[in-house]
Scaffold this motif. Sequence first.
Motif, PDB file in Angstrom:
ATOM      1  N   ALA A  91     -24.189 -82.967  -6.363  1.00 11.90           N
ATOM      2  CA  ALA A  91     -23.250 -83.263  -7.454  1.00 11.90           C
ATOM      3  C   ALA A  91     -22.950 -84.755  -7.538  1.00 11.90           C
ATOM      4  N   GLY A  92     -23.835 -85.574  -7.000  1.00  8.84           N
ATOM      5  CA  GLY A  92     -23.601 -87.019  -6.947  1.00  8.84           C
ATOM      6  C   GLY A  92     -23.331 -87.642  -8.307  1.00  8.84           C
ATOM      7  N   GLY A  93     -22.310 -88.479  -8.366  1.00  6.27           N
ATOM      8  CA  GLY A  93     -21.970 -89.183  -9.596  1.00  6.27           C
ATOM      9  C   GLY A  93     -20.990 -88.442 -10.480  1.00  6.27           C
ATOM     10  N   LEU A  94     -20.709 -87.183 -10.172  1.00  7.87           N
ATOM     11  CA  LEU A  94     -19.785 -86.398 -10.982  1.00  7.87           C
ATOM     12  C   LEU A  94     -18.389 -86.414 -10.361  1.00  7.87           C
ATOM     13  N   THR A  95     -17.385 -86.314 -11.213  1.00  9.81           N
ATOM     14  CA  THR A  95     -15.992 -86.374 -10.760  1.00  9.81           C
ATOM     15  C   THR A  95     -15.250 -85.115 -11.167  1.00  9.81           C
ATOM     16  N   ALA A  96     -14.498 -84.570 -10.222  1.00 11.94           N
ATOM     17  CA  ALA A  96     -13.667 -83.390 -10.494  1.00 11.94           C
ATOM     18  C   ALA A  96     -12.214 -83.809 -10.664  1.00 11.94           C
ATOM     19  N   THR A  97     -11.551 -83.216 -11.628  1.00 10.87           N
ATOM     20  CA  THR A  97     -10.127 -83.490 -11.833  1.00 10.87           C
ATOM     21  C   THR A  97      -9.288 -82.219 -11.729  1.00 10.87           C
ATOM     22  N   LYS A  98      -9.957 -81.051 -11.570  1.00  8.03           N
ATOM     23  CA  LYS A  98      -9.234 -79.787 -11.491  1.00  8.03           C
ATOM     24  C   LYS A  98      -9.758 -78.937 -10.332  1.00  8.03           C
ATOM     25  N   GLU A  99      -8.910 -78.029  -9.876  1.00  5.00           N
ATOM     26  CA  GLU A  99      -9.259 -77.131  -8.780  1.00  5.00           C
ATOM     27  C   GLU A  99      -8.672 -75.758  -9.068  1.00  5.00           C
ATOM     28  N   GLY A 100      -9.351 -74.713  -8.588  1.00  4.57           N
ATOM     29  CA  GLY A 100      -8.857 -73.356  -8.781  1.00  4.57           C
ATOM     30  C   GLY A 100      -9.511 -72.410  -7.793  1.00  4.57           C
ATOM     31  N   THR A 101      -9.344 -71.127  -8.018  1.00  5.83           N
ATOM     32  CA  THR A 101      -9.880 -70.103  -7.123  1.00  5.83           C
ATOM     33  C   THR A 101     -11.007 -69.347  -7.805  1.00  5.83           C
ATOM     34  N   ILE A 102     -12.118 -69.194  -7.090  1.00  4.29           N
ATOM     35  CA  ILE A 102     -13.238 -68.407  -7.581  1.00  4.29           C
ATOM     36  C   ILE A 102     -13.485 -67.256  -6.607  1.00  4.29           C
ATOM     37  N   ARG A 103     -14.118 -66.209  -7.098  1.00  2.97           N
ATOM     38  CA  ARG A 103     -14.383 -65.031  -6.254  1.00  2.97           C
ATOM     39  C   ARG A 103     -15.873 -64.711  -6.283  1.00  2.97           C
ATOM     40  N   HIS A 104     -16.415 -64.456  -5.101  1.00  3.89           N
ATOM     41  CA  HIS A 104     -17.804 -64.032  -4.989  1.00  3.89           C
ATOM     42  C   HIS A 104     -17.859 -62.625  -4.410  1.00  3.89           C
ATOM     43  N   THR A 105     -18.550 -61.728  -5.103  1.00  4.12           N
ATOM     44  CA  THR A 105     -18.815 -60.383  -4.593  1.00  4.12           C
ATOM     45  C   THR A 105     -20.312 -60.275  -4.340  1.00  4.12           C
ATOM     46  N   VAL A 106     -20.680 -59.995  -3.108  1.00  5.98           N
ATOM     47  CA  VAL A 106     -22.087 -60.016  -2.707  1.00  5.98           C
ATOM     48  C   VAL A 106     -22.465 -58.681  -2.066  1.00  5.98           C
ATOM     49  N   LEU A 107     -23.774 -58.454  -1.960  1.00 11.26           N
ATOM     50  CA  LEU A 107     -24.292 -57.283  -1.275  1.00 11.26           C
ATOM     51  C   LEU A 107     -24.798 -57.700   0.102  1.00 11.26           C
ATOM     52  N   CYS A 108     -24.351 -57.014   1.136  1.00 11.00           N
ATOM     53  CA  CYS A 108     -24.797 -57.296   2.494  1.00 11.00           C
ATOM     54  C   CYS A 108     -26.087 -56.541   2.782  1.00 11.00           C
ATOM     55  N   THR A 109     -26.765 -56.934   3.848  1.00 11.37           N
ATOM     56  CA  THR A 109     -28.046 -56.313   4.170  1.00 11.37           C
ATOM     57  C   THR A 109     -27.905 -54.851   4.549  1.00 11.37           C
ATOM     58  N   ASN A 110     -26.707 -54.408   4.920  1.00  9.87           N
ATOM     59  CA  ASN A 110     -26.508 -52.995   5.260  1.00  9.87           C
ATOM     60  C   ASN A 110     -26.147 -52.158   4.035  1.00  9.87           C
ATOM     61  N   GLY A 111     -26.188 -52.785   2.843  1.00  8.82           N
ATOM     62  CA  GLY A 111     -25.938 -52.061   1.604  1.00  8.82           C
ATOM     63  C   GLY A 111     -24.497 -52.052   1.146  1.00  8.82           C
ATOM     64  N   SER A 155     -36.241 -67.495   4.444  1.00  9.03           N
ATOM     65  CA  SER A 155     -34.917 -67.129   3.942  1.00  9.03           C
ATOM     66  C   SER A 155     -33.858 -67.677   4.885  1.00  9.03           C
ATOM     67  N   SER A 156     -32.625 -67.600   4.449  1.00  6.52           N
ATOM     68  CA  SER A 156     -31.502 -67.966   5.315  1.00  6.52           C
ATOM     69  C   SER A 156     -30.549 -66.770   5.374  1.00  6.52           C
ATOM     70  N   THR A 157     -29.674 -66.776   6.369  1.00  6.99           N
ATOM     71  CA  THR A 157     -28.770 -65.650   6.568  1.00  6.99           C
ATOM     72  C   THR A 157     -27.362 -66.157   6.815  1.00  6.99           C
ATOM     73  N   LEU A 158     -26.415 -65.585   6.104  1.00  7.50           N
ATOM     74  CA  LEU A 158     -25.004 -65.868   6.323  1.00  7.50           C
ATOM     75  C   LEU A 158     -24.409 -64.688   7.074  1.00  7.50           C
ATOM     76  N   VAL A 159     -23.949 -64.935   8.301  1.00 11.15           N
ATOM     77  CA  VAL A 159     -23.312 -63.894   9.111  1.00 11.15           C
ATOM     78  C   VAL A 159     -21.806 -64.118   9.035  1.00 11.15           C
ATOM     79  N   LEU A 160     -21.102 -63.179   8.434  1.00 16.80           N
ATOM     80  CA  LEU A 160     -19.663 -63.293   8.262  1.00 16.80           C
ATOM     81  C   LEU A 160     -18.934 -63.018   9.575  1.00 16.80           C
ATOM     82  N   PRO A 161     -17.687 -63.432   9.694  1.00 18.23           N
ATOM     83  CA  PRO A 161     -16.927 -63.174  10.925  1.00 18.23           C
ATOM     84  C   PRO A 161     -16.841 -61.697  11.291  1.00 18.23           C
ATOM     85  N   ASN A 162     -16.931 -60.793  10.300  1.00 16.37           N
ATOM     86  CA  ASN A 162     -16.898 -59.355  10.590  1.00 16.37           C
ATOM     87  C   ASN A 162     -18.282 -58.823  10.968  1.00 16.37           C
TER      88      ASN A 162
END
Length: 205
Positions: A91-111, A155-162
């Motif tokens: 995102a080099g060269g770009l400037t943010a002036t606002k912030e908020g909350t976003i939500r991600h819903t994903v599927l885990c490898t166990n379904g 590929s890469s893997t994200l292992v959540l705290p749970n």
Amino acid sequence: AGDKAFQDRLRAATRSKHTCPRLLMTKLSSDDRLRVHQAIEHLLDTFLSTGDIQSSIMDTGSSCHATGFEADFLPGTLHDLDAPLKLDGIAGGLTATKEGTIRHTVLCTNGTEESFDMKAVFMPGLTARLISPQLLLSELDPVHDRGIYGVKARSSTLVLPNRKEISIGYDPGTRLPLLTSFPHLDRTATQLAMTCLTDERKQNL
């Protein structure tokens, strides 16, 4: 022969005692799970309407989460920053002036599904979504540091705290890791089910 062997392994890992067969992902090898996720992502790209699937770059060089799409923010959460924030890297060269909350819903490898909310900056002009994996894991488990983001050749893997795992593939062109999320998971699942049912009926004709 390779595809037939893969299909046989999928059948062996499918529980068919119920009206709707269920694929037990935990019974598949890591390579087969990756193939299943790649097939699902291809199906999603082919059949789903715009807005039912989102891709976010896992950017280890970013110190914050960012998006260039104002519609990503949960209603009523977007607000002005105390001071403008300028980012480097993707995102080099770009400037943010606002912030908020976003939500991600994903599927885990166990379904199963997993949802998490995160603070992100809004950067007009950014044509992508950026997730800082190290920041995300520290937000999910600020005390014990139990999450892991691992990178492999294919590929890469994200292992959540749970301990739930999320498989993250690479964009074929840029080789950047892209996390797939579903803003409207129920609607997405319905569309996929209808697509699969239509395909099955065509095969039986």
